[in-house]
Design a protein around this motif. Structure first.
Motif, short mmCIF file in Angstrom:
data_model
loop_
_atom_site.label_atom_id
_atom_site.label_comp_id
_atom_site.label_asym_id
_atom_site.label_seq_id
_atom_site.Cartn_x
_atom_site.Cartn_y
_atom_site.Cartn_z
N MET A 55 1.09 -1.48 -0.31
CA MET A 55 0.22 0.01 0.11
C MET A 55 0.87 1.30 -0.08
O MET A 55 1.94 1.48 0.79
CB MET A 55 -0.70 -0.12 1.53
N ASN A 56 0.54 2.21 -0.98
CA ASN A 56 1.64 2.90 -0.92
C ASN A 56 0.65 4.21 0.03
O ASN A 56 0.01 4.07 0.89
CB ASN A 56 1.53 3.69 -2.40
N PHE A 57 1.87 5.34 0.08
CA PHE A 57 2.26 6.00 1.62
C PHE A 57 0.55 7.26 1.12
O PHE A 57 -0.28 7.53 2.32
CB PHE A 57 2.58 7.21 1.50
N LEU A 58 -0.31 7.63 0.32
CA LEU A 58 -1.02 8.24 0.07
C LEU A 58 -2.47 7.51 0.23
O LEU A 58 -3.32 8.17 0.62
CB LEU A 58 -1.06 8.50 -1.79
N LYS A 59 -2.75 6.54 0.07
CA LYS A 59 -3.35 4.98 -0.25
C LYS A 59 -3.62 5.06 1.62
O LYS A 59 -4.61 5.59 2.39
CB LYS A 59 -3.65 4.28 -0.30
N TRP A 60 -2.19 4.91 2.49
CA TRP A 60 -2.44 4.46 3.54
C TRP A 60 -2.64 6.01 4.79
O TRP A 60 -3.67 6.21 5.52
CB TRP A 60 -0.94 3.83 4.04
N ARG A 61 -2.81 6.95 3.96
CA ARG A 61 -2.87 8.40 4.71
C ARG A 61 -4.31 8.38 4.26
O ARG A 61 -4.74 9.10 5.74
CB ARG A 61 -1.73 9.58 3.81
N GLU A 62 -5.04 8.26 3.65
CA GLU A 62 -6.12 8.24 3.33
C GLU A 62 -7.66 7.55 3.90
O GLU A 62 -8.35 7.87 5.15
CB GLU A 62 -7.28 8.25 2.07
N ARG A 63 -6.92 6.31 4.14
CA ARG A 63 -7.63 5.35 5.06
C ARG A 63 -7.15 6.11 6.80
O ARG A 63 -7.98 6.03 7.62
CB ARG A 63 -6.19 4.03 5.38
N ALA A 64 -5.89 6.44 7.09
CA ALA A 64 -5.71 6.91 8.55
C ALA A 64 -6.81 7.96 9.08
O ALA A 64 -7.60 8.02 10.12
CB ALA A 64 -4.80 7.49 8.48
N LEU A 65 -6.67 8.70 7.75
CA LEU A 65 -7.44 9.75 8.33
C LEU A 65 -9.32 9.65 8.02
O LEU A 65 -9.72 10.10 9.14
CB LEU A 65 -7.40 11.17 6.83
N GLU A 66 -9.44 9.12 7.79
CA GLU A 66 -10.46 8.13 7.39
C GLU A 66 -11.18 7.79 8.65
O GLU A 66 -12.10 8.06 9.06
CB GLU A 66 -11.04 6.65 6.48
N SER A 67 -9.93 7.02 9.60
CA SER A 67 -10.15 6.08 10.73
C SER A 67 -10.27 7.97 11.90
O SER A 67 -10.98 7.09 12.83
CB SER A 67 -9.61 4.95 10.83
N VAL A 68 -9.37 8.44 11.79
CA VAL A 68 -9.77 9.80 13.09
C VAL A 68 -10.57 10.25 12.75
O VAL A 68 -11.28 10.31 13.95
CB VAL A 68 -8.52 10.80 12.34
N PHE A 69 -11.48 10.35 11.45
CA PHE A 69 -12.55 10.93 11.15
C PHE A 69 -14.51 10.68 12.41
O PHE A 69 -15.18 10.40 12.98
CB PHE A 69 -13.56 11.39 9.63
N LEU A 70 -13.92 8.54 11.53
CA LEU A 70 -14.77 7.12 12.69
C LEU A 70 -14.93 7.37 13.80
O LEU A 70 -15.90 7.70 14.47
CB LEU A 70 -14.73 6.57 11.71
N THR A 117 -17.05 9.02 19.40
CA THR A 117 -17.06 8.97 20.01
C THR A 117 -18.66 9.36 21.21
O THR A 117 -18.71 9.34 22.39
CB THR A 117 -16.19 10.83 20.62
N ALA A 118 -18.91 10.17 19.63
CA ALA A 118 -21.14 9.97 20.65
C ALA A 118 -21.75 8.97 20.93
O ALA A 118 -22.26 9.15 22.06
CB ALA A 118 -20.95 11.39 19.65
N ILE A 119 -21.39 8.71 20.79
CA ILE A 119 -22.23 7.14 20.80
C ILE A 119 -21.92 6.81 21.30
O ILE A 119 -22.35 6.35 22.35
CB ILE A 119 -22.45 5.99 19.05
N VAL A 120 -20.54 6.01 21.81
CA VAL A 120 -19.97 5.18 22.98
C VAL A 120 -19.83 6.11 24.25
O VAL A 120 -20.42 6.39 25.09
CB VAL A 120 -18.10 5.40 22.71
N GLY A 121 -19.92 7.98 23.89
CA GLY A 121 -20.13 8.85 25.03
C GLY A 121 -21.84 8.59 25.52
O GLY A 121 -22.27 7.83 26.80
N VAL A 122 -22.73 8.43 24.46
CA VAL A 122 -24.38 8.14 24.73
C VAL A 122 -24.19 6.94 26.09
O VAL A 122 -24.69 7.22 27.08
CB VAL A 122 -25.15 8.18 23.68
N LEU A 123 -23.81 6.11 24.91
CA LEU A 123 -23.70 4.71 25.55
C LEU A 123 -23.80 4.54 26.81
O LEU A 123 -24.04 3.78 27.94
CB LEU A 123 -23.47 3.61 24.83
N LEU A 124 -21.91 4.88 27.42
CA LEU A 124 -21.56 4.70 28.45
C LEU A 124 -22.29 5.05 30.13
O LEU A 124 -22.41 4.84 31.12
CB LEU A 124 -20.09 5.01 28.45
N VAL A 125 -22.49 6.51 29.71
CA VAL A 125 -23.52 7.26 30.44
C VAL A 125 -24.91 6.38 30.69
O VAL A 125 -24.83 6.45 31.61
CB VAL A 125 -23.90 9.12 29.12
#
Lengths: 272, 284
Positions: free
Chosen positions: B1-16, B21-29
């Motif tokens: 996997m080249n760097f650009l593709k890897w970066r795309e994936r990484a960014l996607e995960s960060v946003f996800l 966090t919102a869902i997890v927060g509501v559930l935990l509370v």
């Protein structure tokens, strides 16, 4: 100077007996002069068409005939517009009553999100009519005049927005007729509907002109030639320059034997 | 996997992850509050907990109906005062005010939303309480004072959302109405407001949610007595203010009961969110 123009205008109107007489009208959007020196007499019980390329100010001019432009900030009118000999821009004019007398149909059919019945009853109601029987009569009358009664008489309670585009436009015409106007201003009423519905609206206009004075703005020159008795051609020579009334005459003459070269070029499709 | 593709994936995960966090927060509370509060339902019984007026933790009596009623009384009054004011503000901003006035009023309204609720509480104690005391008697701490403070607090929420709803009404409706000789008032009243109705209802529900969940300001001005107020100026306890006041010292069943009240509050806001979803779905 302005007073003198005014007096001239009134005198000219007394001679012509036109329903609407416009003298030396200039129109401004802020500092930009959109229309210059428009002088035109709109004949009673006739259909007058305004034609011209996009951005030539024909809609702006139409909207200055019932002061709809008042709703836009920063617009200004100079000159005289007489309705039955009375200046509609005079200070003592009741704009609300003016707009009742000079009704407007828009490019996009815009029925309210109400039932068919309530759409028509809206106008009479805002002018104070409460009596149910009278309202019923007005609703039926208006829809009949607009050639729509037969199609909708069994579903008056349904939303006006459920009708087809052409029916919606006739509903809007009926809605305006319900407040008993004298003049109908139509701003490209057929540009958003199919040919069959257009045909129906044109037939309707022909019927309505016996009782109303009609002014129509249209992009469609065949339509202007088909339905109108008089035609006015507007043109802005350049987008920075104000538009002017280039030619105004009986429709037959404008389309077959125009005096101005620019009119001829436009109606033969050389630009626009 | 080249760097650009890897970066795309990484960014996607960060946003996800951020979104999750919102869902997890509501559930935990929700899970936490339920675990801590649920035993009170078993101990006292759901019906008794919800529908008994008897709240005296020292005698092991944990009926919270007083506070449920208190919360709804406070909220209903705040809405009755605040919602019309907010909607009229919205109408003024969108239909009547010239641009220059809009530029003055709109930031002021938005600023109201940014004031910390403890400051509203201060304002209530220093200004509203003495005024209410002088005009209507009592201690000044109570229902009416709560209404006034909350009405001001929910104003920006309802006003901004209502303004959006009113602005979303097509210009063509207004033109059609004016074109028939309607006045501005008739156009607003008979065309614009009915067309914006669902948005206005949504805005009001959101304001209701804000009012019922508000804690600090109401705690400072309500008086917080475990009784149903007998007059406009009588002290009243809301779910939120009682939880906040009692939590610092409560233990055992008393503490569990406070968490139980938390579950009830959670359910109420759940219901409001669902209601807003339902109303806005109907709009589209």
């Amino acid at each position: 100077m302005a007073e003198a123009v005014h007096a001239d205008a009134i005198q000219a109107n007394m001679l012509s007996g036109d329903k609407i007489d416009v003298h030396d009208l200039d129109f401004y959007y802020g500092d930009f002069k959109a229309l210059e020196d428009v002088t035109v007499g709109i004949k009673r019980n006739a259909i007058t068409a305004f034609i011209g390329p996009s951005g030539c100010g024909k809609s702006t001019f139409l909207r200055s005939l019932n002061r709809m432009n008042d709703l836009i900030d920063g617009t200004r009118v100079e000159g005289t517009v007489l309705l039955d000999g009375k200046d509609i821009y005079a200070e003592d004019v009741d704009v609300v009553d003016l707009r009742r007398r000079v009704g407007m149909i828009f490019q996009q059919a815009n029925p309210f999100p109400l039932s068919i019945y309530e759409n028509i009853a809206y106008g009479p109601r805002i002018h104070g009519l409460r009596n149910k029987a009278e309202l019923d009569t007005i609703v039926e009358d208006s829809l009949t005049k607009a050639n729509l009664w037969k199609e909708v008489k069994d579903k008056l309670g349904q939303p006006g927005t459920d009708l087809s585009g052409g029916q919606q436009q006739r509903l809007c015409i009926a809605r305006v007729l319900a407040v008993n106007p004298e003049v109908l201003l139509m701003d490209e009423p057929c540009s958003a509907i199919d040919p069959t519905s257009t045909q129906k609206i044109e037939d309707l206009m022909d019927k309505l002109k016996d009782n109303f004075t009609i002014v129509i703005v249209t992009h469609n020159m065949q339509q202007a030639a088909r339905v109108s008795d008089y035609t006015a051609f507007f043109l802005a020579e350049d987008t920075n320059l104000p538009a002017k009334l280039i030619e105004y005459d009986m429709t037959d003459i404008v389309f077959t034997n125009p005096t101005d070269k620019r009119t001829e070029n436009y109606i033969t499709g050389r630009f626009g | 996997m080249n760097f650009l593709k890897w970066r795309e994936r990484a960014l996607e995960s960060v946003f996800l992850i951020c979104a999750l966090t919102a869902i997890v927060g509501v559930l935990l509370v929700f899970i936490f509050v339920t675990i801590k509060g649920f035993p009170i339902f078993e101990k006292v019984g759901v019906l008794k907990f919800l529908f008994s007026l008897d709240w005296s933790p020292s005698d092991n009596q944990f009926g919270i109906l007083t506070f449920i009623i208190g919360s709804f009384l406070v909220t209903a009054g705040a809405l009755a005062l605040g919602a019309p004011m907010a909607i009229m503000t919205a109408i003024f901003l969108s239909e009547i005010a010239p641009k220059r006035v809009q530029k003055l009023v709109r930031p002021a309204v938005e600023l109201l939303a940014g004031i910390p609720s403890v400051v509203y509480g201060f304002f209530g104690i220093l200004i509203i309480v003495p005024v209410v005391r002088t005009l209507f008697g009592g201690s000044g701490l109570g229902l009416l004072t709560g209404w006034i403070i909350l009405a001001i607090m929910i104003l920006p929420t309802i006003a901004t959302i209502s303004e959006d709803a009113i602005r979303a009404v097509p210009k063509s409706f207004r033109e059609a109405s004016f074109g028939m000789g309607a006045t501005r008032w008739q156009t607003i009243w008979r065309v614009v407001l009915p067309a914006a109705k669902n948005g206005l209802i949504g805005a009001t529900i959101l304001g209701m949610g804000r009012a019922i969940g508000e804690t600090m300001a109401v705690l400072m001005v309500l008086g917080n007595a475990p009784i149903i107020p007998k007059s406009l100026v009588g002290p009243v306890g809301a779910l939120t203010s009682i939880i906040a006041l009692n939590m610092s010292y409560a233990s055992g069943d008393h503490q569990t009961a406070l968490f139980g009240m938390g579950i009830v509050l959670f359910m109420i806001s759940f219901f409001f969110v669902a209601l807003i979803r339902f109303v806005s779905r109907k709009r589209s």
